[in-house]
Write a protein that holds these residues in place. Structure first.
Motif: not given
Length: 137
Positions: A86-96, A126-137
């Protein structure tokens, strides 16, 4: 109390952690190899000596741990959970971060505005690890 994730890899733990350093602007704060450990004995295959027995990774004050599995263990299969960033208040950084984690992996849900108002995406790296990325902005 802290609950922290512990990821197990099939011989490529150090490669994965270096990838996460770049993707998450984090750092490996501790890394111990099998060589020189109590596991370093005549039963340890020679190619395991340089593998990671235990490591700690930190990104922005949040950490997880990781290692290469024990000799003879089956390769890990991650199911039923996801690493969550979770990268709050920075959707650009979260998208990166999302795009970096997705390199060589599989996007399940593209990173975009979600119905609840945040920006969100899901992928398996690419290592098979699942991720969720979130940004509340």
């Amino acid at each position: 109390m802290q609950v922290e994730a512990y990821l197990t890899f099939a011989g490529n733990c150090e490669e994965a952690l270096k990838f996460y350093e770049r993707c998450l602007d984090g750092r490996i704060v501790a890394l111990f190899r099998y060589e020189g450990s109590p596991m370093d004995n005549e039963q340890l295959p020679p190619d395991w000596k340089s593998r990671v027995m235990h490591a700690t990774f930190d990104a922005g004050g949040t950490r997880f741990m990781a290692s290469d599995g024990m000799p003879g263990q089956p390769a890990p299969h991650y199911a039923g959970f996801a690493m969550s960033v979770n990268i709050p208040r920075d959707k650009t950084l979260a998208k990166q971060a999302f795009n970096a984690l997705a390199e060589g992996g599989q996007v399940a849900v593209p990173f975009e505005k979600a119905f609840w108002g945040a920006h969100f995406g899901m992928l398996t790296d690419k290592f098979g690890v699942p991720w969720m990325v979130n940004s509340e902005d």
